[in-house]
Design an enzyme around this catalytic site. Structure first.
Site, PDB file in Angstrom:
ATOM      1  N   ASP A 293     -32.883  29.027  31.101  1.00  0.00           N
ATOM      2  CA  ASP A 293     -33.440  30.572  30.814  1.00  0.00           C
ATOM      3  C   ASP A 293     -32.304  31.224  30.282  1.00  0.00           C
ATOM      4  O   ASP A 293     -31.253  30.863  30.135  1.00  0.00           O
ATOM      5  CB  ASP A 293     -33.966  31.080  32.365  1.00  0.00           C
ATOM      6  CG  ASP A 293     -34.989  32.094  31.653  1.00  0.00           C
ATOM      7  OD1 ASP A 293     -35.000  32.604  30.664  1.00  0.00           O
ATOM      8  OD2 ASP A 293     -35.719  32.578  32.833  1.00  0.00           O
TER       9      ASP A 293
HETATM   10  C1  NOJ Z   1     -36.419  35.207  30.613  1.00  0.00           C
HETATM   11  C2  NOJ Z   1     -37.391  35.009  31.116  1.00  0.00           C
HETATM   12  O1  NOJ Z   1     -37.058  34.821  32.240  1.00  0.00           O
HETATM   13  C3  NOJ Z   1     -38.271  34.005  30.595  1.00  0.00           C
HETATM   14  O2  NOJ Z   1     -39.315  33.591  31.090  1.00  0.00           O
HETATM   15  C4  NOJ Z   1     -38.386  33.929  29.321  1.00  0.00           C
HETATM   16  O3  NOJ Z   1     -39.165  33.000  28.560  1.00  0.00           O
HETATM   17  C5  NOJ Z   1     -36.994  34.047  28.404  1.00  0.00           C
HETATM   18  N1  NOJ Z   1     -36.296  35.131  29.009  1.00  0.00           N
HETATM   19  C6  NOJ Z   1     -37.235  34.143  26.973  1.00  0.00           C
HETATM   20  O4  NOJ Z   1     -37.606  35.477  26.445  1.00  0.00           O
END
Ligand code: NOJ
Length: 766
Positions: A293
């Site tokens: 993430d």
């Molecule tokens: C952080 C988020 O936790 C995740 O769900 C998301 O896909 C990513 N950012 C990319 O934007």
């Protein structure tokens, strides 16, 4: 490197190298095809160390979806083959421009994989995932996912960071809006549906996008519902509750998985060899790749398991994360870690293989570009019809009491009837988007007010509108006008709830009531004595205890997406019958949280659902609170409609069966029941099959969902239902941590929700 770090890293790698799949994923989306492997190997053989590490690097362009600066030298990195994936490019023109730099500008011509958060639609917007889950209709979700895939892929986006399959038992957590609720069985059904919808029949179909099951794993168990927070999950609960939807997504062929932010028992999920390598790759045979993430790898330093970037990269990569989102930490550190032997060459090759497999499977090498003629605009006709149906199926009718002698809903549309529409969410297009609204535009959202005005004009209803107050503001200066409207009306439609942005990432709440002064507005409107239909817009269950007692009709609308207004109006006037069922328990108060239906019985239950074990003679020494019941306001599975249903003839066949016969596979029990529409309108019932096991080596939940079916019935019509209970449904992670069927007393309900019905019984013998 410190000694404990060295040991942990070595352990991570041992697990990784021992990662011979014990069984291939049931459907691997073509990632295991021999021709594809041959292409991967031939390219890999031509790659330098730097080329390989470049594939592990993912950059965000334009908009940012996390705390990080934009990378200045992006173009240069792309041309030198140092970017494997780009996120947040959204138009065909943009994706093509970046792709040209990679394919024509870099020496190995490896295409970029464009990823984006396409969560509940790309341009055409469907209800938020929690709302979609309330449909209990995976086939519908498969269609919405397919639609989103077609729109996104048309712009060159071939990877979506969806589905979010995190189980959520705490509505304070803002991200509860992004998932399918609290149940692993239902969550698994939706996980499969999303993957099938996004990935289609074949990944190399240009309209398919590769799915990403996220956030691996346990993210929904964040302490206190505070986003990004610590989790304490036992291995059994991890396996019983949090892992199954991921397993289902992987079995359905999900090509990617995203590692989560949270630490589990002290080990951050983005550096966790047990979950990333032992479970995901070794036990499940996952052939795709793991993306971290956003900045999660670098955050290992903040977690405190790495003192420097290099150790953070080492720990995450060794544990099984293949691609780093946004920080460039792999790019800067993996080459040297490989040269020094701390990261074995084999680990790097495996990560690159997994990434290239997905790129080849998508057909990106053969068709790196997309046509630029297709504007990313709202698809007419089909998209609207699907968005409206999805919204209608997501609505949950929580209450529908009689006013005078008939249930308040559906409303009659007799000419001249005076309808007062009140509330800050009645005409707020922006809020209908909910969280992660992608490329959808507020101007495409049809609000309740505009749809109701159209209906009023057509049916000659007399409609008034007053906001009353803001969503979260403290001002009650609009109350007087709203109350005046209510007084003059025959019926009031009150549109209250949260703002679309108060759910989703970094949007946890400590209070679960209506924000601002909406509760006061509600009470003032109800005090007029006029019949009130309350429509609640929110991304989480709200604690609306006062409303549940004093408001005759309550409809949970979530954030319904672009067809919010038309879907609501059709439901209010009965052209569409609400058929949604809760996929989360609705608490009475924050103090009850976590409150979820599939809890353990304890040794001192207040009430035992099967009448066993509760000591009726002593109401004092029992679990719960002295100031409130521990029962939720509305239970999991609850939802009314405009007719009623009855269940009969619930039985299990055979009534005695050997655990061995079921455990070895093949054999199953049959559960039968009859459901009948006992009202005088047609309607859809969701029959829910629950089980309970007693006499097992570990305590099992008071009920567990193990089957469900939506049935549409005309008045008076009956349907005979049949469900199967086999190994998948009856096995659990036992005292020896094996997934096994054990001898037990089996109780089976087929019921309209998790709290009603009389169980049938069977014996599972040794
Ligand atoms: C952080 C988020 O936790 C995740 O769900 C998301 O896909 C990513 N950012 C990319 O934007």
């Amino acid at each position: 490197m410190q000694r404990n770090t060295a040991i942990a890293v070595a352990l991570g790698w041992m697990l990784a190298s021992a990662a011979q799949p014990v069984g291939f994923a049931a459907q691997d989306a073509g990632l295991g095809a021999p021709q594809l492997q041959a292409r991967v190997e031939s390219l890999l053989a031509r790659m330098t160390l730097e080329d390989k590490v470049g594939q592990l690097n993912q950059l965000s362009v334009d908009s940012l979806t996390g705390p990080e600066r934009k990378v200045d030298n992006g173009d240069e990195l792309i041309r030198s083959g140092r970017v494997g994936s780009i996120i947040n490019a959204v138009t065909a023109r943009e994706t093509n421009a970046y792709q040209r730099k990679a394919v024509e500008g870099s020496s190995l011509h490896i295409p970029i994989l464009f990823g984006l958060d396409v969560i509940h639609g790309f341009r055409t917007l469907f209800p938020i995932p929690l709302g979609l889950s309330a449909s209990w209709d995976p086939a519908l979700v498969e269609q919405t996912a397919r639609f989103a895939a077609e729109e996104a892929s048309g712009q060159g986006v071939r990877w979506t960071f969806s589905p979010m399959v995190d189980m959520a038992r705490d509505p304070r957590w803002g991200r509860i809006a992004e998932g399918a609720g609290e149940d692993p069985y239902l969550g698994s059904a939706f996980a499969r549906a999303y993957v099938r919808g996004y990935q289609g029949e074949r990944l190399d179909d240009p309209t398919s996008v590769v799915a990403c099951a996220k956030h691996f794993v346990g993210y929904g168990a964040a302490e206190g519902g505070r986003d990004y927070n610590t989790t304490e999950i036992s291995e059994r609960t991890l396996r019983d509750v949090y892992l199954p939807p991921f397993h289902a997504a992987v079995d359905a062929g999900a090509g990617t998985v995203m590692s989560a932010f949270n630490a589990i028992d002290g080990v951050p999920a983005s550096a966790n060899p047990f979950t990333l390598t032992q479970v995901l790759r070794r036990e499940w045979g996952f052939l795709g790749f793991v993306d971290s993430d956003w900045t999660a790898v670098r955050e290992l330093m903040l977690h405190g398991i790495a003192d420097d970037e290099r150790t953070a990269a080492l720990r995450s990569f060794s544990a099984g994360v293949d691609m780093d989102m946004q920080t460039g930490i792999f790019l800067r550190n993996i080459p040297e870690l490989v040269r020094s032997g701390q990261v074995p060459q084999g680990r790097l090759d495996d990560a690159v293989r997994a990434i290239l497999r997905v790129k080849f499977a998508l057909g990106l090498f053969d068709r790196p570009y997309v046509g630029e003629s297709r504007a990313p605009g709202t698809a007419a006709g089909r998209g609207e019809a699907l968005a409206r149906r999805a919204a209608e199926e997501s609505f949950v009718l929580l209450e529908n009491r009689k006013v005078r002698d008939a249930p308040l809903l559906p409303l009659s549309a007799s000419p001249g009837r005076r309808v007062a529409l009140i509330g800050p969410l009645a005409d707020s297009a922006g809020d209908m988007l909910g969280c992660w609204s992608g490329q959808a535009q507020a101007r495409d959202m049809v609000t309740l007010r505009s749809a109701l005005a159209e209906r009023a004009a057509r049916e000659r209803l007399r409609l008034t509108f007053a906001m009353g107050t803001d969503v979260a503001g403290a001002s009650d200066s609009g109350f007087a006008r709203a109350i005046e409207d209510a007084r003059k009306a025959d019926v009031v439609v009150l549109a209250l709830g949260e703002s679309g942005r108060s759910t989703g990432e970094a949007s946890s709440r400590s209070d679960l009531g209506l924000p601002g002064c909406q509760e006061r507005l509600l009470e003032a409107v109800v005090a007029t004595g006029k019949p009130v239909v309350l429509i609640v817009f929110s991304g989480r269950p709200l604690a609306i205890a006062w409303a549940s007692e004093h408001v005759p009709a309550i409809l949970m609308a979530w954030f319904p997406g672009m067809q919010a207004g038309p879907a609501l109006v059709r439901t209010l006037f009965g052209e569409s019958q609400p058929s949604g069922r809760l996929t989360v328990s609705v608490p009475r108060s924050v103090g009850q949280v976590p409150v979820y239906y599939n809890h353990l019985n304890t040794g001192r239950p207040r009430v035992d659902p099967i009448g066993l074990g509760a000591d009726k003679s002593d109401p004092y020494f029992v679990t719960g609170y002295i100031d409130q019941t521990s029962e939720p306001l509305y239970p999991f599975g609850h939802g009314l409609t405009y007719t009623s249903f009855s269940y009969s003839q619930v039985r299990v066949n055979p009534e005695r069966v050997s655990a061995r016969v079921i455990g070895e596979g093949g054999s199953s029990l049959t559960v039968e029941a009859d459901v009948r529409n006992t009202g005088n309108r047609e309607g859809t019932e969701t029959a829910q099959l629950y089980i309970r096991l007693r006499g097992t080596s570990v305590a099992r939940p008071v009920r567990e969902l193990k089957g469900f079916e939506r049935v549409h019935l005309a008045p008076g019509e009956s349907r005979h239902l049949e469900f199967k209970l086999g190994r998948e449904e009856l096995a659990f992670w036992n005292a020896g941590m094996s997934f096994a069927v054990e001898p037990a007393s089996l109780y089976v309900w087929v019921a309209p929700d998790c709290s009603t019905g009389t169980p049938a019984r069977a014996e599972i013998l040794p």
